[in-house]
Design an enzyme around this catalytic site. Structure first.
Site, PDB file in Angstrom:
ATOM      1  CB  THR A  70      29.417  43.602  31.293  1.00 13.72           C
ATOM      2  OG1 THR A  70      30.904  43.437  30.823  1.00 13.72           O
ATOM      3  CG2 THR A  70      28.541  43.973  30.652  1.00 13.72           C
ATOM      4  CD  GLN A 179      41.991  46.174  33.641  1.00 10.78           C
ATOM      5  OE1 GLN A 179      42.649  45.712  34.447  1.00 10.78           O
ATOM      6  NE2 GLN A 179      41.204  45.378  33.006  1.00 10.78           N
ATOM      7  CB  SER A 197      35.289  43.378  37.784  1.00 10.77           C
ATOM      8  OG  SER A 197      35.148  42.110  37.402  1.00 10.77           O
ATOM      9  CG  HIS A 199      37.388  38.356  35.890  1.00  9.82           C
ATOM     10  ND1 HIS A 199      38.082  38.285  34.794  1.00  9.82           N
ATOM     11  CD2 HIS A 199      36.275  39.342  35.567  1.00  9.82           C
ATOM     12  CE1 HIS A 199      37.260  39.016  33.982  1.00  9.82           C
ATOM     13  NE2 HIS A 199      36.460  39.691  34.213  1.00  9.82           N
ATOM     14  CB  CYS A 322      34.727  43.083  26.069  1.00  9.80           C
ATOM     15  SG  CYS A 322      34.683  42.385  27.548  1.00  9.80           S
TER      16      CYS A 322
END
Length: 377
Positions: A70, A179, A197, A199, A322
């Site tokens: 984000t 992703q 990202s 995680h 989200c």
């Protein structure tokens, strides 16, 4: 327990936890400190940058660590728009982007920027003919994600980049690869800014990165300590950075093997559409990411089915975490149509098995007819 919500977050690998624990216990110096203890922490960050840059074929000096996807998306979009506002005020975004991208564009729209929203087809692909028409001399930025986080559609980043640069070689291209990183090939050659990202790939939460191609100007969101060349001030999250790099290294080395295994899981679970009536696969059924399977079940709300599966120890989602408390955004509705409320996202990791997919099918064969029957009463 069967965990099929890996696009929301993944279990952190044990070796990643061990490396992070070592940093917190033994290498806890501030990387900005001038003494050797601080220098040791700085070396760990440099190692992590090298690992991640090699995966996306970039220079290590082009990697900037953030608190997650984000923040990286916000930094890319708001930072570029601010830095290039004298060059132009037109920006383009794909309708099916993550909320951290769409909301950033909405903010810019409220600030007076002209925003063009790219349509998507029924499989979720960005309309490239529209993209070509929309780009003009005032266009400073385009954002199109690599792999859609809700339905798994894989956009052709190379082709998108070629279209953008052929129309206006000064227009910058940002792609959200949260992703796709370590699951699909991600090459920095085809983008100016890339969001990553930790995680989603068995790394820790609270860590991400933004690739910024050399020469691109990005105004910072934070000001203060001037860390990371002033692009992202604040003491670096050394344990998170080390954990992110460790997870990235493992996933990239095993990408092909993992993809083959996970595709078997996805294809097995996809058989549910042939075993129950009015069950539909959303997105590109044949060419989408093996990690994501989005299915609509007619006459059953996705949230109801989610909680019924949860009672059996099977964990899935209705889409992006989200957006879980909000309606699906307009781009997703374009793809799924009136079945949006009836859809579930099953997302996989290398820790899942085909047997788990079989167990999930058995549960669905039991649950779906009962829920449909209950609705008719």
């Amino acid at each position: 327990m069967i965990y099929f919500d890996n696009s929301s977050t993944t279990k952190v690998r044990k070796d990643v936890i061990n490396k992070m624990s070592h940093i917190m216990e033994k290498e806890y110096g501030n990387p900005s400190s001038l003494h050797n203890f601080g220098f040791s922490a700085e070396k760990e960050i440099k190692k992590a940058r090298t690992i991640i840059s090699k995966i996306i074929k970039s220079n290590e000096n082009e990697i900037f660590f953030t608190s997650g996807g984000t923040e990286a998306n916000n930094l890319a979009i708001l930072g570029v728009a601010s830095a290039y506002k004298k060059t132009g005020s037109h920006i383009i975004v794909n309708k099916t982007e993550h909320p951290s991208v769409l909301e950033a564009y909405k903010k810019l729209e409220n600030l007076g920027y002209t925003v063009s929203y790219l349509n998507v087809d029924k499989k979720g692909y960005a309309d490239l003919s529209q993209l070509e028409k929309e780009i003009n001399k005032e266009t400073i930025l385009v954002s199109v994600m690599h792999v859609n986080n809700e339905i798994g559609t894989i956009n052709d980043i190379k082709k998108i980049s070629e279209i953008i640069k052929s129309k206006n070689n000064k227009t910058l291209f940002h792609t959200d690869c949260v992703q796709s990183f370590c699951k699909n090939s991600v090459n920095s050659k085809y983008a100016d800014l890339i969001t990553l990202s930790g995680h989603k790939i068995h790394g820790p939460k609270g860590i991400g990165a933004l690739f910024i191609k050399k020469g691109i100007r990005v105004n910072p969101l934070f000001i203060g300590g001037n860390q990371q060349k002033g692009i992202r001030s604040g003491t670096e999250n050394v344990p998170g950075i080390v954990g992110f790099a460790s997870a990235s290294e493992y996933m990239s080395m095993n990408m092909e093997k993992n993809n083959e295994k996970i595709l078997l899981i996805k294809n097995k679970l996809k058989e549910i559409k042939n075993l129950l009536p009015e069950v539909y696969v959303n997105g590109d059924e044949d060419n989408g990411s093996p990690y994501i399977l989005n299915i609509s079940f007619a006459d059953i709300k996705g949230e109801v089915l989610l909680h019924t599966l949860e009672d059996k120890g099977i964990y899935v989602s209705t889409g992006s975490a989200c957006t879980s408390n909000h309606k699906k955004h307009i781009g997703t509705v374009d793809i799924i149509g009136g079945m949006g409320e009836n859809s579930l996202r099953f997302s996989f990791s290398d820790e899942n098995t085909v047997n788990e997919a079989c167990e999930c099918i058995s549960a669905l064969l039991e649950i779906v007819p009962l829920l449909r029957q209950y609705k008719q009463l």
